[in-house]
Every structure is written in C-alpha cells, then in structure tokens.
Design a protein around this motif. Structure first.
Motif: not given
Length: 418
Positions: A243-245, A251-252, A306-308, A372-374
């Motif tokens: 998801y972060a990627d 890196p987060v 949603a955002g990170l 999708g990532p989510g």
C-alpha cells in the motif's frame, strides 16, 4: 504503569536473559520486511517475495516444535548454540543466490533450509514460568512483559530493516538481522543460572510417556487460533508495504508496521498491570473478539483510499487487540501443560503463527499484484474473524464454555496433564 514490572527484575539474572533475548528477537522482526524488500528490489516481484517468505516460515513451523522437544530434553543452551550457528549457512546461501541471479527455486531451497530456529520467546517465557512457579500474578505480569517486548521488537525491527534496505543496500537488512540474531541467541544461551532444569521424563510404562502436547485438546484449539492470528500478521505486513509502495512511499512502510506493534506493546503493558479475573479461557475469547473487531479499521481505511496518516491511526488501533490475546493464550499453555513439555507446546503455538504468517503473506502478495493495494486488508480482517470462530467452537476445551460430556465439577480442565 511500569512500576509493577520492576519487581520482576529483583530476581538475579533476569535482566541479563531478558536483554539477550530481546536482542535475538529483534533480528526476527527485521527478517520479514528485509526479505520482502530484498526480493522485490532484486527480482521485481512481491508475489515471489511472499511465497519465498512462506516457504521459509513453513519450514520453521515444522522444525520449531522439534527444536522445542530437544530443548525440553537437553536444555536450552545445548540446543540453541548449534542451531543458531547452523542457520548462518542457509542465510548466506540465500544472499548469494539473490545477488548472483540464481534461479528462483534456489531462493526457496535456501530459505527453507534455515528451519532450525530456536523459539527464544518461548524459552524466555519458560524461564519466567520456572522462576515464578509459585507466583501466578507475577507470571501474568511476566507474560505481559514478554509480549510487550515482542511488540517492541516489531516496532523497531521493521523500521531498522527498511532503513538498512533502502539507504544502504537491499541485502543490508538481512545481513544485520543475521548478525544481531546470532549474537543475541548466543548471549541468551550463556545465561545458565536462570535456565530451567530439564524435567525428569515419565517412566516408560507411564501412559503419558512421550505423548505429543497436541494430544491436549486445548492446545489444538490454541494452535489453530494462533494460525489464523498469524495470517493476520503476515497479510497485514505485506499489504501495508504494498500500500505504501503504491502511494510512492515505500520507506514509510516500516513506520506503519511499527505502529501496529506500538499499539500491541501499549496494550500488553496495560494488560499486565490489570489483575486477571475469571478463567483464562473466557479472557482469551474476549481478546480474540476485540482483535476481530479492531481489524475492521485498516480494512475501512484501505478500501476508502485513506492516506498514510489515517491508515497509521487505524493500524495502531488494530494492534491494541493482539497483545491480550497472545498473553492469555500463552498463560493457558503454561496452565495446561507440564514443565517437561512447556518449550515444545509453546513452539507448537508459535509454529501455528508461523504457518499463518506464511499463508497470509502468500495470499497478500498475490492479491497485491492483481487487485488494488487496499483490497489486501480483507485478508487480515477475514483471518481474525476465522480465529474468533475457532475459539468459539473450542471454548469448552479452553474452560470458557460448558464442560465436555462426562466431566464432573471436581475434575481438572480438559487436557490438563499435571
């Protein structure tokens, strides 16, 4: 909140084995994300990374109970030292195969060969169980402390592994994990004065001689519940990295995974200060139910795009549901199994988690490449629901439901072998 924990360390040697075990477990928390980033970076496939991780974890899940049985028979130090030294060989082999572009099957072979992994967390809990055998309230406190330390490792480990992999070299995380893990395990094994003595085996004519701990119904229920909980961990980790990627902030991901562990660490420390009330089986059911409910939060955040920041809040909240479940589950094992089988029984429980992690990682890696990532957050939410169903189905064996047929009020809990 930390004041009650200080009395645990008034006993000689407890600080030394706790710090050494903490160092060894830090490497385990670094390995998962470091392996995923290494293979994804060098081979360009999250699916391959997930399945290689799965193969290794399945091998560890098979080997760990065998190592636990040897520990029960021979002692912690005699088994830990050769095991951790051996495991350096397949680790170096994996790094060389990745670096030299060897076929994918060599990655599976090398990572699966590193199956002689001692259960350092279980050994530390076995030491506390021996030292506090006449103080049940302090055992609850020690189990909570160990769970909080596990989570502390999973706060720092993924961040450290991600930083090393992304700023030094993709191989740096695995190299550091191997060095830290080996050093910590050797230091732990060197703390001989707190090592539990090997319990006398029952006579060969005794009916219970050399029986597997899995003959205890409650342990089977706990192992299956922990397997589903492991699916939560494995899918949550890989889905969060993906998801972060996808948002351009790989890196987060280490920090986001640390938030899950931070929530569990805080919950574990608070839980340890609460005096246990009611049977452990009922407390275990409540913990699994809370975990299942809280894991709907990252699912909602992921599906909602949603955002990170918001995802991080949801992950922290979801993490608070895992510690009470794990603490109470380990307490149940200590109550239901005799000392001579304690390491093996806890290794079986951890093996269930390992198999679950491998399954969750493989499923999440495949889903990350085709959806999708989510969408990957469906897997941990569904796995937590499955854990709740298993615990509910086996609640009578955990002492949280009606007694099995044929038991009287004066009989011990089902599966108790003391």
């Amino acid at each position: 909140m930390l004041a009650p924990y200080r009395r645990l360390f008034t006993r000689p040697g407890t600080v030394a084995f706790t710090l050494a075990g903490l160092l060894a477990r830090l490497s385990m928390s670094m390995t998962g994300v470091s392996l995923v980033v290494l293979i994804a970076e060098r081979r360009g496939s999250y699916a391959l990374a997930g399945t290689v991780a799965a193969a290794g974890l399945v091998a560890v899940a098979i080997g760990m109970p065998l190592i636990g049985r040897l520990v029960d028979r021979l002692g912690q130090a005699r088994v830990t030292v050769p095991a951790v030294l051996y495991n350096l060989v397949p680790l170096c082999g994996l790094l060389l195969c990745v670096r030299l572009g060897a076929p994918d099957w060599t990655l599976y072979l090398c990572w699966a060969a590193g199956s002689a992994v001692p259960n350092l967390g279980g050994m530390a809990r076995a030491r506390w169980a021996h030292l506090l055998r006449d103080a049940p309230d302090d055992r609850h406190l020690a189990n909570s402390l160990e769970q909080a330390l596990d989570e502390l490792c999973f706060m720092a480990g993924p961040v450290l592994g991600m930083v090393l992999c992304t700023t030094v070299a993709p191989e740096a995380g695995m190299l550091a994990a191997g060095g830290v893990g080996t050093g910590g395990a050797l230091l732990f094994a060197a703390q001989r004065r707190t090592e539990p003595p090997t319990a006398a085996r029952p006579a060969a004519t005794t009916v219970t001689a050399d029986r597997s701990p899995l003959r205890v119904p409650a342990l089977r229920v706990l192992a299956l519940t922990f397997l589903s909980t492991g699916m939560v961990f494995g899918a949550l980790d890989l889905t969060t990295v993906a998801y972060a990627d996808a948002l351009g902030n790989r890196p987060v991901a280490g920090g986001l995974l640390a938030l899950v562990a931070a929530g569990s660490c805080v919950a574990g420390l608070v839980f340890g200060t609460l005096r246990p009330t009611g049977p452990a089986g009922a407390r275990f059911l409540r913990g699994v139910a809370a975990m299942a409910g809280l894991l709907l939060l990252p699912l909602a955040a992921g599906l909602g795009g949603a955002g990170l920041t918001l995802l991080g809040v949801a992950l922290f909240a979801a993490g608070t549901g895992t510690a009470p479940t794990m603490v109470t589950g380990m307490t149940l094992i200590q109550e239901l199994l005799p000392q001579r089988q304690l390491n093996e029984a806890m290794a079986i429980a951890v093996s269930g988690i390992m198999i679950g992690i491998s399954t969750g990682s493989a499923l999440a890696g495949t889903l990350a490449e085709h959806a999708g990532p989510g969408a990957g957050y469906w897997i941990p939410a569904g796995a937590a629901a499955l854990a709740l169903l298993i615990a509910l189905a086996g609640r009578r064996h955990l002492g949280a439901g009606p007694r099995p047929p044929g038991r009287t009020a004066s009989e011990p809990a089902v599966g108790a072998t003391r």
